[in-house]
Design an enzyme around this catalytic site. Sequence first.
Site, PDB file in Angstrom:
ATOM      1  N   GLY A 150       7.058  -2.150  -2.941  1.00 14.61           N
ATOM      2  CA  GLY A 150       6.506  -1.163  -3.059  1.00 14.61           C
ATOM      3  C   GLY A 150       7.850   0.171  -4.289  1.00 14.61           C
TER       4      GLY A 150
ATOM      5  N   LYS B  15       0.011  -4.617   9.030  1.00 17.97           N
ATOM      6  CA  LYS B  15       1.123  -4.154   8.511  1.00 17.97           C
ATOM      7  C   LYS B  15       2.332  -3.417   9.327  1.00 17.97           C
ATOM      8  CE  LYS B  15       3.644  -2.048   4.154  1.00 17.97           C
ATOM      9  NZ  LYS B  15       3.742  -0.746   4.303  1.00 17.97           N
TER      10      LYS B  15
ATOM     11  N   ASN C 102       8.981  -7.203   3.348  1.00 20.05           N
ATOM     12  CA  ASN C 102       8.764  -6.556   2.871  1.00 20.05           C
ATOM     13  C   ASN C 102      10.044  -5.204   2.999  1.00 20.05           C
ATOM     14  OD1 ASN C 102       7.155  -3.013   3.358  1.00 20.05           O
ATOM     15  ND2 ASN C 102       7.755  -3.846   1.290  1.00 20.05           N
TER      16      ASN C 102
ATOM     17  N   GLN D  42      -7.079  -0.608   2.788  1.00 22.68           N
ATOM     18  CA  GLN D  42      -5.922  -0.702   4.516  1.00 22.68           C
ATOM     19  C   GLN D  42      -6.563   0.344   5.087  1.00 22.68           C
ATOM     20  OE1 GLN D  42      -2.306   1.565   4.894  1.00 22.68           O
ATOM     21  NE2 GLN D  42      -1.293  -0.015   5.100  1.00 22.68           N
TER      22      GLN D  42
ATOM     23  N   CYS E 246       3.802   2.945   9.071  1.00 21.35           N
ATOM     24  CA  CYS E 246       3.608   3.882   8.559  1.00 21.35           C
ATOM     25  C   CYS E 246       4.187   5.143   9.197  1.00 21.35           C
ATOM     26  CB  CYS E 246       2.004   4.299   7.537  1.00 21.35           C
ATOM     27  SG  CYS E 246       2.209   5.770   6.456  1.00 21.35           S
TER      28      CYS E 246
ATOM     29  N   PRO F  46       0.946  -0.775   0.047  1.00 23.00           N
ATOM     30  CA  PRO F  46       0.503  -0.150   0.006  1.00 23.00           C
ATOM     31  C   PRO F  46       0.752   1.756  -0.184  1.00 23.00           C
ATOM     32  CG  PRO F  46       0.373  -0.761   2.608  1.00 23.00           C
ATOM     33  CD  PRO F  46       0.381  -1.546   1.060  1.00 23.00           C
ATOM     34  N   MET F  47       0.853   2.035  -0.717  1.00 23.26           N
ATOM     35  CA  MET F  47       0.944   3.237  -0.804  1.00 23.26           C
ATOM     36  C   MET F  47       0.034   4.816  -0.846  1.00 23.26           C
ATOM     37  SD  MET F  47       4.928   3.080  -3.576  1.00 23.26           S
ATOM     38  CE  MET F  47       3.853   1.308  -4.081  1.00 23.26           C
TER      39      MET F  47
HETATM   40  C1  LIG Z   1       4.849   6.729  -1.151  1.00 30.20           C
HETATM   41  C2  LIG Z   1       4.694   5.734  -0.376  1.00 30.20           C
HETATM   42  C3  LIG Z   1       3.767   5.966   0.412  1.00 30.20           C
HETATM   43  C4  LIG Z   1       3.186   4.866   1.388  1.00 30.20           C
HETATM   44  N1  LIG Z   1       1.629   4.526   2.290  1.00 30.20           N
HETATM   45  C5  LIG Z   1       2.054   3.254   2.974  1.00 30.20           C
HETATM   46  C6  LIG Z   1       0.407   3.459   3.614  1.00 30.20           C
HETATM   47  O1  LIG Z   1      -0.459   4.386   3.234  1.00 30.20           O
HETATM   48  N2  LIG Z   1       0.368   2.494   4.577  1.00 30.20           N
HETATM   49  C7  LIG Z   1       0.759   2.005   4.959  1.00 30.20           C
HETATM   50  O2  LIG Z   1       0.862   0.872   5.719  1.00 30.20           O
HETATM   51  N3  LIG Z   1       2.929   1.777   3.925  1.00 30.20           N
HETATM   52  C8  LIG Z   1       2.917   2.894   3.336  1.00 30.20           C
HETATM   53  N4  LIG Z   1       4.227   3.260   2.791  1.00 30.20           N
HETATM   54  C9  LIG Z   1       5.373   2.093   3.084  1.00 30.20           C
HETATM   55  C10 LIG Z   1       5.027   1.069   1.792  1.00 30.20           C
HETATM   56  O3  LIG Z   1       3.860  -0.021   2.531  1.00 30.20           O
HETATM   57  C11 LIG Z   1       6.774  -0.038   2.625  1.00 30.20           C
HETATM   58  O4  LIG Z   1       6.411  -0.684   3.327  1.00 30.20           O
HETATM   59  C12 LIG Z   1       8.032   0.470   1.575  1.00 30.20           C
HETATM   60  O5  LIG Z   1       7.629   1.632   1.438  1.00 30.20           O
HETATM   61  C13 LIG Z   1       8.869  -0.312   2.610  1.00 30.20           C
HETATM   62  O6  LIG Z   1       8.597  -1.373   0.731  1.00 30.20           O
HETATM   63  P1  LIG Z   1       9.723  -0.536  -0.164  1.00 30.20           P
HETATM   64  O7  LIG Z   1      10.995  -1.055   0.017  1.00 30.20           O
HETATM   65  O8  LIG Z   1       9.538  -2.109  -1.521  1.00 30.20           O
HETATM   66  O9  LIG Z   1       9.264   0.402  -1.174  1.00 30.20           O
HETATM   67  C14 LIG Z   1       4.464   3.571   1.782  1.00 30.20           C
HETATM   68  C15 LIG Z   1       5.831   4.489   1.334  1.00 30.20           C
HETATM   69  C16 LIG Z   1       5.130   5.308  -0.027  1.00 30.20           C
HETATM   70  C17 LIG Z   1       7.238   5.262  -0.625  1.00 30.20           C
END
Ligand SMILES: Cc1cc2nc3c(=O)[nH]c(=O)nc-3n(C[C@H](O)[C@H](O)[C@H](O)COP(=O)(O)O)c2cc1C
Length: 328
Positions: free
Chosen positions: A224, A139, A200, A70, A100, A16-17
């Site tokens: 992500g 998460k 993750n 989420q 987050c 989720p992002m």
């Molecule tokens: C722009 C952005 C927005 C994100 N928003 C959320 C979110 O709404 N909820 C959440 O649990 N994690 C959020 N994350 C964290 C990601 O889900 C993930 O845990 C984190 O980026 C690490 O994974 P990655 O290295 O594959 O990017 C966000 C990350 C980014 C970069």
Amino acid sequence: MRIGPYELPNNLILAPMAGVTDRPFRQLCRDLGAGMAVSEMVSSNSLLWGSEKTRRRADHEGETEPKSVQIAGADPRMMAEAARHNADRGAQIIDINMGCPAKKVCNVMAGSALLRDEALVGRILEAVVGAVEVPVTLKIRTGWDKASRNAVRIARIAEQAGVQALAIHGRTRACGYKGEAEYDTIAEVKTRVGIPVIANGDIKSPEKAKQVLEYTGVDAVMIGRAAQGRPWIFREIAHYLRTGERLPEPSVEEIRRIMIGHLHNLYAFYGEYRGVRIARKHISWYSKGQPGGAVFRDRVNRVETVAEQLALTEAFFDGLAEREARAA
Ligand SMILES: Cc1cc2nc3c(=O)[nH]c(=O)nc-3n(C[C@H](O)[C@H](O)[C@H](O)COP(=O)(O)O)c2cc1C
């Protein structure tokens, strides 16, 4: 990989992002090989549910199942209500955000800030699991800071509360996005709970995905940032895990086709004003590393209409395709 009644087509999940994993992007990643895609977080504050933004976030029409939504918040009763609200509107899995670190989320004691208060974590999870028929997933990060990595305890609280899968980002809350994600804590959690565990953090290539799966023994990986501008990464990882071989990079022609389709879906979903603005960041990601990309981005980020944005983007990628054809 199974979550409750849902057998996922594979073990690759789009993280989720907020501001990124809207319905058009989720569907694109599913079409290109993701086994599941988690929605952007929806606040548990019911005062916000009528807003345009939250309504759009809860829009799952036509999306490939299972639809995972989420929610974020710190009050057990409000979280239970948010879970019911989203399940009534088509969510087939409710995911709880305790991972987050965003200020906006942490300041109101939600997201990863909750990891500090294990009793409250238990109350929230029990309230949400008790409120809905659909499976609930969680998460988290590995802990609040390096001195208090309590992911194992949180995982056991989650399992006991009836949570059906757990995703762990291999950083603490205090780490933000600094340094490299670590997978030892995730591997330990996997040995201590019976529910599916999803690793993750910093999984950016097929090789890394395979390495993390093998090192931690987890059931699935979640990706992500590496999917930004590269939604085909899921198909690349799936192929590599199946065959041990890397797929060739997509041609410029294919990237152009995927991207233009994506832009049209964004315009249809958001309308012209928001659509053009949301599309800017995706266009930037798709064009990253391409020759002339910086000059192109500078121009395309200034236009305000769908017609201009499409014309500039198509022209830029046509130029790249010609270059590629000449070089072949
Ligand atoms: C722009 C952005 C927005 C994100 N928003 C959320 C979110 O709404 N909820 C959440 O649990 N994690 C959020 N994350 C964290 C990601 O889900 C993930 O845990 C984190 O980026 C690490 O994974 P990655 O290295 O594959 O990017 C966000 C990350 C980014 C970069």
